[in-house]
Design a protein around this motif. Structure first.
Motif, PDB file in Angstrom:
ATOM      1  N   VAL A 377       0.855  -1.207  -0.174  1.00 27.09           N
ATOM      2  CA  VAL A 377      -0.029   0.061  -0.063  1.00 27.09           C
ATOM      3  C   VAL A 377       0.774   1.195   0.072  1.00 27.09           C
ATOM      4  CG1 VAL A 377      -1.648   1.435   1.300  1.00 27.09           C
ATOM      5  CG2 VAL A 377      -2.077  -1.213   1.054  1.00 27.09           C
ATOM      6  N   PHE A 378       1.911   1.404   0.522  1.00 23.58           N
ATOM      7  CA  PHE A 378       2.823   2.491   0.856  1.00 23.58           C
ATOM      8  C   PHE A 378       3.496   2.544  -0.577  1.00 23.58           C
ATOM      9  CE2 PHE A 378       7.192   3.533   1.107  1.00 23.58           C
ATOM     10  CZ  PHE A 378       7.255   4.854   1.889  1.00 23.58           C
ATOM     11  N   SER A 380       2.451   1.614  -3.466  1.00 23.58           N
ATOM     12  CA  SER A 380       1.194   2.161  -4.294  1.00 23.58           C
ATOM     13  C   SER A 380       0.917   3.393  -4.199  1.00 23.58           C
ATOM     14  CB  SER A 380       0.143   1.115  -4.117  1.00 23.58           C
ATOM     15  OG  SER A 380       0.275  -0.206  -4.361  1.00 23.58           O
ATOM     16  N   TYR A 381       0.825   3.940  -3.091  1.00 26.70           N
ATOM     17  CA  TYR A 381       0.540   5.409  -2.634  1.00 26.70           C
ATOM     18  C   TYR A 381       1.484   6.316  -3.251  1.00 26.70           C
ATOM     19  CZ  TYR A 381      -0.393   9.590  -0.014  1.00 26.70           C
ATOM     20  OH  TYR A 381      -0.353  10.922   0.660  1.00 26.70           O
ATOM     21  N   SER A 382       2.845   5.959  -3.078  1.00 26.83           N
ATOM     22  CA  SER A 382       3.913   6.677  -3.519  1.00 26.83           C
ATOM     23  C   SER A 382       3.956   6.719  -5.043  1.00 26.83           C
ATOM     24  CB  SER A 382       5.246   6.377  -3.115  1.00 26.83           C
ATOM     25  OG  SER A 382       6.397   6.972  -3.828  1.00 26.83           O
ATOM     26  N   ILE A 384       1.128   6.524  -7.098  1.00 17.73           N
ATOM     27  CA  ILE A 384       0.089   7.339  -7.441  1.00 17.73           C
ATOM     28  C   ILE A 384       0.534   8.756  -7.338  1.00 17.73           C
ATOM     29  CG2 ILE A 384      -2.322   8.022  -6.898  1.00 17.73           C
ATOM     30  CD1 ILE A 384      -2.733   4.862  -6.091  1.00 17.73           C
ATOM     31  N   LEU A 385       1.173   9.057  -6.336  1.00 17.81           N
ATOM     32  CA  LEU A 385       1.556  10.704  -6.160  1.00 17.81           C
ATOM     33  C   LEU A 385       2.516  11.040  -7.281  1.00 17.81           C
ATOM     34  CD1 LEU A 385       2.344  10.765  -2.273  1.00 17.81           C
ATOM     35  CD2 LEU A 385       0.564  11.949  -3.670  1.00 17.81           C
ATOM     36  N   SER A 389      -0.546  12.728  -9.447  1.00 11.24           N
ATOM     37  CA  SER A 389      -0.320  14.154  -8.863  1.00 11.24           C
ATOM     38  C   SER A 389       0.517  14.925  -9.476  1.00 11.24           C
ATOM     39  CB  SER A 389      -0.337  13.860  -7.293  1.00 11.24           C
ATOM     40  OG  SER A 389      -1.268  13.061  -6.741  1.00 11.24           O
ATOM     41  N   TRP A 433       3.764   8.385   6.523  1.00 13.41           N
ATOM     42  CA  TRP A 433       2.692   8.695   5.286  1.00 13.41           C
ATOM     43  C   TRP A 433       2.829  10.264   4.918  1.00 13.41           C
ATOM     44  CZ3 TRP A 433       0.843   4.551   2.950  1.00 13.41           C
ATOM     45  CH2 TRP A 433       0.818   3.577   3.914  1.00 13.41           C
ATOM     46  N   THR A 437       4.485  11.677   1.361  1.00 13.58           N
ATOM     47  CA  THR A 437       3.659  12.635   0.603  1.00 13.58           C
ATOM     48  C   THR A 437       4.520  13.750   0.143  1.00 13.58           C
ATOM     49  OG1 THR A 437       1.636  11.953   1.997  1.00 13.58           O
ATOM     50  CG2 THR A 437       1.651  13.932   0.714  1.00 13.58           C
ATOM     51  N   SER A 440       7.664  12.357  -2.434  1.00 10.57           N
ATOM     52  CA  SER A 440       7.168  11.706  -3.830  1.00 10.57           C
ATOM     53  C   SER A 440       7.060  12.871  -4.752  1.00 10.57           C
ATOM     54  CB  SER A 440       5.996  11.119  -3.549  1.00 10.57           C
ATOM     55  OG  SER A 440       6.126   9.858  -2.857  1.00 10.57           O
TER      56      SER A 440
END
Length: 528
Positions: A377-378, A380-382, A384-385, A389, A433, A437, A440
């Motif tokens: 999840v970590f 994937s979050y990075s 996606i950013l 983003s 987290w 944010t 990234s």
């Protein structure tokens, strides 16, 4: 221009005269368009365009268009021969090819590590089903050390061949075109994927470990990852307009990260479900996907109007040092100093990024107690950013806020430094987290850095500049990851967050170099 010309079929009117080989100066090639005012559905061309000297023609079958010329920001780009689709120069086919090729490349890398583990384990325990059991591997960490050793052998063999071909092909990009230099690493990835699928089969598990070196030679002899970087960035930089260069380069960077994300996302679940050999054969199919994209959809361009250039004149050992000479040669004003400062800034921030990501598994899973699911999840979050983003922020900035490029770079590098500082602060809730944010957002800095590189060099030097760039990314990415892993091991008993402090320090050095080059640009602006 004939009013009944059908541009959807790639045709041009036979009674049109193009003598200057120019299209409208406000053409936006990054969007794959010819002119913002042109209505091609009606078969019209901009009234401001002057076509008086050079001809573009279609053959009887409408399959191959002869070489022509277009104009972006005053630079004449020769349109090389293309197959089937008569598309204007655009970075979008390159983005798509990057996603497919990088996904296959990273799947190969993951499969190779898994295959090495299975072979090493089988040699010791002679039980393949036992070796593929995930719980068994946690009880034998010594096997992982052997895997790391053999994978380092693979890297040591691959890097010299890769760098040699990358440097030799850099002049080819500038003088002839980009299709062949891009197709070579795609072909190498496909051939190595097929070989990996063969040796991953259970009946070949007894083959000796040095057989992986065939994979190393095949993948690296065609250019591999650095040549993909060099070719894709030089092509996108060539067709991009000045006013949206950072956005085009950011999207190119994001397309590479999307490929990495897809490769990491699908490999593990498929191996768990149907096994390593099946995933290897699936990847052999995936590795073929970029070939038709490049052959059919990509319109090749170059800055050399002399079409008599032959590959024998540009692909030779004499051109190995051209990239280094290009970076350090004398340039107008402060351009040489700015170009070298931007490489210093890029090297430091990339070493920090490679070190942080390369050590994230040990830090988060072994020290912070993340489960493998939470670690996924970590990541994937990075991802996606970085891939969604950051390009969105660039678009909003260019469309509405319109800050200076240097301002975006300064903010992005500062955010990365703050992120590395925040992550190891255990007393701060959700520090990991919040930190990811911030750091990234370094993709914004990469986009701006590549845009500045383009502004400091000529358009016939892009292949050389990005060949040097790819060498930095490959060499310092590897050394940064290895060095910071060693630091983490040395400081584990004192403070396990020390490596992140070093990443923050590297980012601050990057920020200092970027501030310096921003001041140089500002001084040059006011002096003019």
């Amino acid at each position: 221009m004939s009013a009944d010309t059908d541009y959807s079929k790639g045709e041009l009117s036979s009674d049109t005269d193009y003598s200057k080989g120019e299209l409208s100066s406000d053409t936006d090639y990054s969007k794959g368009e010819l002119s913002a005012d042109t209505d091609y559905s009606k078969g019209e061309l901009s009234a401001d365009a002057d076509y008086s000297n050079r001809e573009l023609s279609a053959d009887a079958d409408g399959l191959i268009a002869n070489t022509g010329e277009c104009d972006t920001d005053g630079e004449v780009l020769v349109i090389k021969q293309r197959w089937c689709c008569h598309l204007p120069p655009s970075p979008y086919p390159m983005y798509l090819a990057n996603v497919f090729c990088i996904a296959a490349y990273y799947i190969n890398s993951l499969l190779l590590q898994d295959l090495l583990y299975n072979k090493i384990c089988y040699q010791k325990f002679q039980n393949l089903s036992l070796c593929t059991d995930s719980t068994f591997s946690t009880k034998h960490p010594e096997l992982q050390e052997v895997v790391v050793k053999w994978y380092n052998y693979h890297s040591a063999l691959s890097i010299p061949l890769t760098m040699l071909l990358n440097l030799m092909l850099s002049s080819y990009c500038d003088k002839i075109g980009h299709k062949l230099p891009y197709l070579l690493p795609c072909l190498g990835t496909a051939l190595s994927a097929v070989y990996l699928a063969v040796i991953a089969s259970p009946q070949f598990i007894t083959w000796p470990l040095p057989t992986i070196f065939v994979f190393s030679i095949v993948s690296s002899a065609f250019g591999s990852f650095p040549t993909i970087l060099m070719t894709s960035f030089s092509y996108c930089g060539l067709v991009a307009r000045v006013d949206n260069r950072s956005l085009v380069m950011g999207l190119c960077e994001a397309s590479i990260l999307v490929g990495v994300f897809i490769g990491n996302l699908i490999t593990g679940p498929i191996i768990d479900s149907i096994g390593l050999p099946s995933m290897a054969y699936i990847n052999a199919g995936i590795s073929l996907l970029p070939l038709p994209v490049v052959l059919i959809l990509l319109t090749d361009v170059t800055t050399e109007a002399n079409l008599s250039n032959n590959w024998r004149n540009v692909v030779k050992l004499a051109h190995i040092l051209d990239a280094f000479k290009c970076v350090f040669k004398k340039r107008e004003g402060s351009k040489r100093l700015r170009l070298n400062l931007v490489f210093v800034s890029y090297t430091c921030i990339f070493m920090a990024s490679a070190g942080a990501s390369g050590n994230s598994f040990l830090y988060l899973v072994k020290s912070k107690g993340f489960s493998l699911t939470l670690y996924s999840v970590f990541n994937s979050y990075s991802a996606i950013l970085k891939t969604i983003s950051c390009p969105l922020i660039l678009y909003v900035c260019k469309r509405f806020i319109k800050p200076q490029e240097h301002t975006i770079g300064l903010v992005a590098i500062s955010c990365a430094a703050i992120g590395y500082i925040i992550v190891p602060i255990d007393i701060l809730p959700y520090s990991v987290w919040i930190g990811v944010t911030f750091f990234s957002l370094d993709l914004l800095a990469y986009a701006v850095i590549r845009s500045i590189q383009l502004s400091c060099c000529e358009k016939n030097e892009l292949g050389l500049i990005f060949a040097y760039d790819a060498i930095i990314q490959s060499t310092f990415g590897l050394t940064g990851s290895i060095g910071i892993k060693a630091l983490y091991s040395a400081t584990l008993t004192t403070w396990n967050g020390m490596y992140l402090a070093i990443c923050a320090l590297l980012t601050i050095i990057s920020l200092s170099a970027f501030v310096w080059l921003s001041l140089l640009k500002l001084r040059e602006k006011f002096s003019n």
